[in-house]
Design a protein around this motif. Structure first.
Motif, PDB file in Angstrom:
ATOM      1  N   ARG A   1      35.408  42.408  24.716  1.00  0.00           N
ATOM      2  CA  ARG A   1      34.170  42.887  25.872  1.00  0.00           C
ATOM      3  C   ARG A   1      34.431  43.316  26.745  1.00  0.00           C
ATOM      4  O   ARG A   1      35.097  41.539  27.419  1.00  0.00           O
TER       5      ARG A   1
ATOM      6  N   ARG B   1      33.458  45.563  21.867  1.00  0.00           N
ATOM      7  CA  ARG B   1      32.456  46.085  23.223  1.00  0.00           C
ATOM      8  C   ARG B   1      32.478  46.084  24.280  1.00  0.00           C
ATOM      9  O   ARG B   1      32.775  45.294  25.746  1.00  0.00           O
TER      10      ARG B   1
ATOM     11  N   THR C   1      30.687  46.427  27.592  1.00  0.00           N
ATOM     12  CA  THR C   1      28.970  45.827  27.890  1.00  0.00           C
ATOM     13  C   THR C   1      28.991  46.486  29.347  1.00  0.00           C
ATOM     14  O   THR C   1      29.412  46.419  30.416  1.00  0.00           O
TER      15      THR C   1
ATOM     16  N   SER D   1      34.094  43.874  34.427  1.00  0.00           N
ATOM     17  CA  SER D   1      35.371  43.078  32.791  1.00  0.00           C
ATOM     18  C   SER D   1      36.065  41.915  33.799  1.00  0.00           C
ATOM     19  O   SER D   1      35.513  41.893  34.978  1.00  0.00           O
TER      20      SER D   1
ATOM     21  N   ALA E   1      33.117  39.665  31.250  1.00  0.00           N
ATOM     22  CA  ALA E   1      32.209  40.113  30.237  1.00  0.00           C
ATOM     23  C   ALA E   1      32.801  39.419  29.407  1.00  0.00           C
ATOM     24  O   ALA E   1      31.860  38.535  28.019  1.00  0.00           O
ATOM     25  N   ASN E   2      33.849  38.880  29.002  1.00  0.00           N
ATOM     26  CA  ASN E   2      34.225  37.143  28.434  1.00  0.00           C
ATOM     27  C   ASN E   2      33.201  36.319  28.443  1.00  0.00           C
ATOM     28  O   ASN E   2      33.188  36.526  26.739  1.00  0.00           O
TER      29      ASN E   2
ATOM     30  N   LEU F   1      30.711  37.066  25.471  1.00  0.00           N
ATOM     31  CA  LEU F   1      30.810  37.054  24.123  1.00  0.00           C
ATOM     32  C   LEU F   1      30.652  36.617  22.925  1.00  0.00           C
ATOM     33  O   LEU F   1      30.272  35.265  23.045  1.00  0.00           O
TER      34      LEU F   1
ATOM     35  N   ASP G   1      28.587  39.445  18.063  1.00  0.00           N
ATOM     36  CA  ASP G   1      29.800  40.334  18.321  1.00  0.00           C
ATOM     37  C   ASP G   1      30.220  39.789  16.889  1.00  0.00           C
ATOM     38  O   ASP G   1      31.569  40.936  16.923  1.00  0.00           O
TER      39      ASP G   1
END
Ligand code: ADP
Length: 296
Positions: free
Chosen positions: A57, A82, A84, A89, A110-111, A114, A118
């Motif tokens: 993500r 994805r 998000t 990020s 964003a990680n 996940l 997903d």
């Protein structure tokens, strides 16, 4: 090859010395580059000729676009990536001193979002090999390992003690010295090849392990049998992503049917070429570059 993992924008600032708490130091010009262990390992695999998919993500922001562009540039299949809108990020703030010594703060962003969901629709069940690290939530890594039907390679970085079910589902574990110590519950990092092999044997839930030892190369421990694979000799200029190059190359070789020692002998060349060159993703070698040193 399917890689499930992190993508981070690396912001790198050179400094003459690292700041103390409360202090400001003036650094040189910064640069921004695509990084994150998951994305780096995906790029390593793709450059070595493996058809590679990445599941991760990124945020809906400028760093996210940089990360997508970098992965696209290397021909990585991104239907499992994805974008998000509930987090920025992932970001790594990297301060590099004159000797290449670095201090890093990672903001997962964003990680950290996940999720197990997903993995749906990514084809993970049909992947020949799945390559995992620990910069995304542990529950997602566990789900990926348990849904995979092909080879599971786990680079347990950054290190945390791992549930034995995850270790049991791992076909090949690839820790560095420090990560092995954390997994084995040891107070100190192994100081020698013999100590690394002893610690590896104490983790008897994993049958096949490759411990990376920086300039000392790697130790393959397979069903208790120990083989030392010395490093390929280079003048190292920046070892960032050498471990990622090693994990990617090892996984590609295993997917192509090599045995574990042969795969480690090939991976040491890819890792050394990455250590010889500056940067994370820019330093990762192509198959032709590895073949020049280690003809198939
Ligand atoms: P990490 O970067 O994940 O801590 P290591 O430092 O153990 O991993 O390096 C991974 C691999 O990269 C090593 O097993 C070795 O093959 C290669 N490598 C690292 N440093 C050097 C070096 N100075 N010279 C040659 N190869 C190196």
């Amino acid at each position: 090859m399917l890689v499930v993992g992190s993508a981070n924008a690396d912001i790198v600032v050179p400094v003459e010395r690292h700041p103390r708490v409360g202090e400001t130091v003036i650094g040189g010009d910064h640069y921004r580059a695509a990084g994150g262990k998951g994305a780096n390992q995906a790029v390593a695999c793709a450059r070595l000729g493996a058809r590679t998919r990445f599941v991760g993500r990124v945020g809906d922001d400028d760093h996210g676009r940089l990360l997508i562009d970098a992965l696209t540039h290397d021909g990585i299949e991104l239907s499992g990536l994805r974008v998000t809108d509930d987090a920025p990020s992932g970001l790594a703030l990297i301060v590099v001193g004159p000797d290449g010594d670095n201090s890093i703060v990672v903001s997962p962003g964003a990680n950290a979002r996940l999720s197990r969901g997903d993995l749906d629709g990514t084809g993970i069940e049909g992947a020949g090999a799945v390559l995992l690290q620990l910069e995304v939530p542990l529950g997602t890594v566990e789900a990926a390992a348990s849904r995979a039907r092909g080879l599971v390679v786990l680079n347990p970085a950054p290190a945390v003690p791992l549930p034995s079910a995850l270790l049991a589902r791992t076909d090949v574990l690839v820790p560095n010295r420090g990560e092995l110590a954390v997994l084995a519950g040891a107070n100190d990092e192994p100081a020698s090849i013999d100590e690394a092999a002893d610690l590896a044997r104490s983790l008897d839930v994993v049958d096949r392990m490759v411990i990376t030892l920086g300039a000392d190369g790697a130790v393959v421990v397979e069903h208790g049998t120990v083989t030392h694979v010395p490093a390929h000799s280079v003048v190292a200029r920046d070892t960032t992503a050498a471990g990622d190059a090693f994990c990617g190359a090892l996984s590609v070789a295993l997917l192509e049917g090599a045995d574990l020692v042969a795969a480690a002998r090939w991976a040491r060349v890819g890792a050394a070429l990455a250590a010889e060159r500056v940067g994370a993703q820019p330093s990762l070698p192509t198959r032709d570059e590895v073949a020049e040193v280690a003809p198939a």
